[in-house]
Design a protein around this motif. Sequence first.
Motif, short mmCIF file in Angstrom:
data_model
loop_
_atom_site.label_atom_id
_atom_site.label_comp_id
_atom_site.label_asym_id
_atom_site.label_seq_id
_atom_site.Cartn_x
_atom_site.Cartn_y
_atom_site.Cartn_z
N ALA A 360 0.83 -1.21 0.00
CA ALA A 360 0.00 0.00 0.00
C ALA A 360 0.86 1.25 0.00
CB ALA A 360 -0.92 -0.01 1.21
N ARG A 361 1.90 1.26 0.83
CA ARG A 361 2.80 2.42 0.88
C ARG A 361 3.43 2.68 -0.49
NH1 ARG A 361 4.27 0.86 6.44
NH2 ARG A 361 3.86 2.70 7.75
N MET A 362 3.92 1.61 -1.11
CA MET A 362 4.58 1.76 -2.39
C MET A 362 3.62 2.31 -3.45
SD MET A 362 5.11 -0.32 -5.44
CE MET A 362 5.35 -2.04 -4.96
N GLU A 363 2.39 1.79 -3.49
CA GLU A 363 1.42 2.28 -4.47
C GLU A 363 1.05 3.74 -4.20
OE1 GLU A 363 -1.73 -0.48 -5.85
OE2 GLU A 363 -0.95 -1.79 -4.27
N LEU A 364 0.90 4.10 -2.93
CA LEU A 364 0.59 5.49 -2.59
C LEU A 364 1.72 6.43 -2.99
CD1 LEU A 364 -1.04 4.78 0.86
CD2 LEU A 364 -2.17 6.00 -1.01
N GLN A 365 2.96 5.98 -2.81
CA GLN A 365 4.10 6.80 -3.21
C GLN A 365 4.14 6.98 -4.72
OE1 GLN A 365 7.48 4.81 -1.49
NE2 GLN A 365 6.79 5.14 0.61
N VAL A 366 3.94 5.89 -5.46
CA VAL A 366 3.94 5.97 -6.93
C VAL A 366 2.81 6.88 -7.41
CG1 VAL A 366 3.55 4.65 -9.05
CG2 VAL A 366 5.09 3.75 -7.28
N ALA A 367 1.62 6.71 -6.84
CA ALA A 367 0.47 7.51 -7.27
C ALA A 367 0.70 8.99 -7.01
CB ALA A 367 -0.79 7.04 -6.53
N THR A 368 1.20 9.32 -5.83
CA THR A 368 1.40 10.72 -5.47
C THR A 368 2.46 11.37 -6.34
OG1 THR A 368 0.79 10.22 -3.18
CG2 THR A 368 1.96 12.28 -3.57
N GLU A 369 3.63 10.75 -6.43
CA GLU A 369 4.70 11.33 -7.23
C GLU A 369 4.33 11.33 -8.72
OE1 GLU A 369 9.47 10.75 -8.24
OE2 GLU A 369 8.58 9.70 -6.52
N GLY A 370 3.77 10.22 -9.19
CA GLY A 370 3.46 10.11 -10.61
C GLY A 370 2.47 11.17 -11.07
#
Length: 405
Positions: A360-370
């Motif tokens: 979940a953390r990784m997907e949230l990081q990718v979504a936010t930065e992306g």
Amino acid sequence: MTTTPSTDTSPSVVDYPFPWTPPMAIPDGWKTLREQAVQPIRLPSGDPAVLVTRYHDVKALYSDHRLSRNTGRHPTSRISPNNVIFDDPEVDSDPPRYLAERRLVAKAFSARRMESLRPFVWEVARELMTAMQEGPQPADLMESFAFPLPIRVICKLLGVPAEDQAKFRRMVDGFLSVTSLPADEVERCRTGLWSYLGELVEAKRATPTDDLTSELVQISDADPERLSDHQMVHWLQSLLIAGYVTTATQIGCSLAYLLHRSEVTDQIRNDYSLVPSAVEELLRYQIMGASLGSLRYCLEDIELSDGSIVPKGATVLLSVEANLDEQQFKCPMDLDIRRNPNYHLSFGSGIHYCAGAPLARMELQVATEGLLRKFPQLKLDLPGEQLQRDVGSFLGGFSEIPVRW
């Protein structure tokens, strides 16, 4: 005749979850919630429960053997009048059996496997963002990005064929209805999801592929404390909900709030190294779903740190709103994307810490930065106060988030 004033200081019963009114502001009920260590509440079903409100009590109770997660084996209050959701008398969710099962699941849900998914997550994110860019404006951020990203990731992780993903999502959404769908539709989704996952286990046992379901089947079959197929389906269902619905809802809540607070978004755009700490702070602050997933049954009286008692026989929720406890967090009502340390309870704690938290953390990081990199002018298409939160679903996310760029 004189009347003696009442000296009863016990808190009155309140309806739970608290309504998000307005949708971008912390509910008023949260702000004074911790004045009482134990708050009597009324669930959406109308059944009674108690909410433990203070951070240190909640953290301790996550690992307390006197609270049972076997809500299907005890006379626990219902969350919904027409959906048992997590009540399964055939599954033992308490130690020692729970710890043995969690050990097996943790082998398959390894940090190595989660990190190996990062390139795929970026690949899916870029594909979705390109489709957004080429499509009409405004776009609904939930349907164009927040929902499809985690469902495609969790389906790849579990080994669900691409052609089944839409059907898979419909069943999951129906399974998590609290009051939004009629009872017969909820039951069709619940039984359909269970049957699908059972067939998936059988298929992966017969023909293993490179996915978590196949690995979990092989690990379990080789272990003396192996999971039954029923237990395996239960775990897959839990991982699915954590890996898809909660992540999608948090992506939406986080981005909506960031776009509502442009000064915070600007801080991230000026320094993308802030993304990990911003994700953690948004997990702490922009809470969705309330505490319905923490349902417990109290096996004996439990005394809390201030002497308050959680009574034997009570249905108990462990308050994720404790993330706003001023005894744990400095200025908890303020969003601070540089907050450190940030030991929030959004993923639980102790033996019940969410196994899917790294994903979940990784997907949230990718979504936010992306999204912030791809769309430098990304903004809400209407004032944040006019966004609509879901009513009658297990999670309190937004129905839609229209955006322009």
